[in-house]
Design a protein around this motif. Structure first.
Motif, mmCIF file in Angstrom:
data_model
loop_
_atom_site.group_PDB
_atom_site.id
_atom_site.type_symbol
_atom_site.label_atom_id
_atom_site.label_comp_id
_atom_site.label_asym_id
_atom_site.label_seq_id
_atom_site.Cartn_x
_atom_site.Cartn_y
_atom_site.Cartn_z
ATOM 1 N N LEU A 104 0.841 -1.197 0.000
ATOM 2 C CA LEU A 104 0.000 0.000 0.000
ATOM 3 C C LEU A 104 0.881 1.253 0.000
ATOM 4 C CD1 LEU A 104 -2.655 -1.022 2.688
ATOM 5 C CD2 LEU A 104 -2.934 -1.071 0.196
ATOM 6 N N CYS A 105 0.367 2.320 -0.580
ATOM 7 C CA CYS A 105 1.063 3.613 -0.568
ATOM 8 C C CYS A 105 0.494 4.443 0.571
ATOM 9 C CB CYS A 105 0.869 4.341 -1.896
ATOM 10 S SG CYS A 105 1.613 3.481 -3.297
ATOM 11 N N GLU A 106 1.254 4.597 1.645
ATOM 12 C CA GLU A 106 0.730 5.203 2.865
ATOM 13 C C GLU A 106 0.385 6.679 2.709
ATOM 14 O OE1 GLU A 106 3.057 4.405 6.293
ATOM 15 O OE2 GLU A 106 2.602 2.258 6.255
ATOM 16 N N ASN A 107 1.013 7.351 1.751
ATOM 17 C CA ASN A 107 0.726 8.777 1.569
ATOM 18 C C ASN A 107 -0.544 9.022 0.761
ATOM 19 O OD1 ASN A 107 2.240 7.667 -0.650
ATOM 20 N ND2 ASN A 107 2.377 9.747 -1.478
ATOM 21 N N LEU A 108 -1.104 7.961 0.159
ATOM 22 C CA LEU A 108 -2.330 8.095 -0.623
ATOM 23 C C LEU A 108 -3.534 7.677 0.210
ATOM 24 C CD1 LEU A 108 -1.179 6.634 -4.065
ATOM 25 C CD2 LEU A 108 -1.183 9.027 -3.305
ATOM 26 N N ASP A 109 -4.711 8.183 -0.175
ATOM 27 C CA ASP A 109 -5.918 7.826 0.580
ATOM 28 C C ASP A 109 -6.431 6.455 0.156
ATOM 29 O OD1 ASP A 109 -7.401 8.148 -1.791
ATOM 30 O OD2 ASP A 109 -7.919 10.222 -1.320
ATOM 31 N N VAL A 110 -7.521 6.021 0.797
ATOM 32 C CA VAL A 110 -8.070 4.688 0.557
ATOM 33 C C VAL A 110 -8.521 4.533 -0.895
ATOM 34 C CG1 VAL A 110 -9.938 3.101 1.172
ATOM 35 C CG2 VAL A 110 -8.758 4.401 2.962
#
Length: 261
Positions: A104-110
């Motif tokens: 997952l890309c933690e800086n992006l939203d769900v």
């Protein structure tokens, strides 16, 4: 009304498996990682793949997911012989894998994480409203509770992150989902949420292969338990009929069960 585990196990005895692997072998130099491993997974069934470190679980999963190719053996999917030589082959068949690192890309939203690499566009413009609606509908259908789908993934709990990763895997309408240690490092409440989600995957009719070291989780959610030891099968149990001692005995080699217990 959900079907009892023993009833589900009986039903799969007479149905054709979605996935069938026979005689898979894989050698790395002097190390025999797989030595003729077999596994079947049916639609609407959760099969737990267990074994000690070095038993061959990860290697078998990599063979099924296309990360590596077996030296020998055969794979059938939906009743047809198939060759899985790369991850795209597995995805094209309808096999999706959620690895332990989640990717997952933690800086992006769900919403962005759910659609990463498969964004909805119209005339080159992102369809933000359409993607958000689809994200809400998918999470609601899985009973995943996230108040704001525009929340950055970094702000979510471990259980919520795992749920997002599993939900993302369903966007391609797969037939089979492989889950690699989905409850590792989660607390009691978060583990319960993820196990409930695994149960909902089964209710959707998916074939689910669960890799786990946690036998309590395995017994809570699986229909069958397949044990690997030293790269080959050491037991195949109907979970509802097997004791903890049966499974541990197969893992450690104290008891070898060639067929179903």
């Amino acid at each position: 009304m959900s079907t009892a585990p023993s009833d589900r196990a009986s039903r799969t005895e007479t149905s054709s498996p979605v996935l069938s692997v026979r005689g898979a072998t894989k050698r790395y130099g002097a190390v025999q990682a797989l030595a003729g491993a077999d596994i079947d997974v049916h639609a609407g069934e959760v099969v737990a793949l267990v074994g000690d470190n070095g038993a061959g679980k990860s290697t078998l999963v990599k063979v099924i997911s296309g990360a590596i190719t077996a030296d020998t053996g055969s794979i059938e999917f939906a009743g047809e012989p198939v060759h899985i030589g790369r991850p795209q082959d597995a995805q094209d068949l309808g096999i999706t894998t959620v690895f332990q690192d989640l990717a997952l890309c933690e800086n992006l939203d769900v919403v962005a994480n759910l659609h990463l690499g498969g964004e909805s566009r119209s005339y080159g413009i992102l369809g933000e409203i359409r993607m958000e609606r689809r994200a809400r509908d998918l999470l609601a259908s899985l009973d995943v509770r996230i108040k704001d789908v525009r929340t950055p993934v970094a702000s979510l709990s471990g259980g919520q992150r795992q749920s997002v990763a599993i939900a993302r895997a369903l966007l391609g309408d797969p037939k089979m989902v492989i889950l690699d240690e989905p409850t590792a490092a989660l607390g009691v409440e978060q583990t319960a949420q993820v196990l409930a989600l695994v149960g909902r995957l089964r209710e959707r009719g998916l074939a689910v292969l669960l890799i786990s070291h946690n036998l309590a989780d395995v017994r809570a959610v699986s229909d069958r338990v397949v044990v690997l030891r030293l790269g080959t099968n050491a037991g195949d149990f109907v979970t509802a009929d097997a004791s903890q001692e049966d499974i541990v005995g197969a893992i450690t080699g104290a008891r070898i069960v060639g067929g179903r217990s």
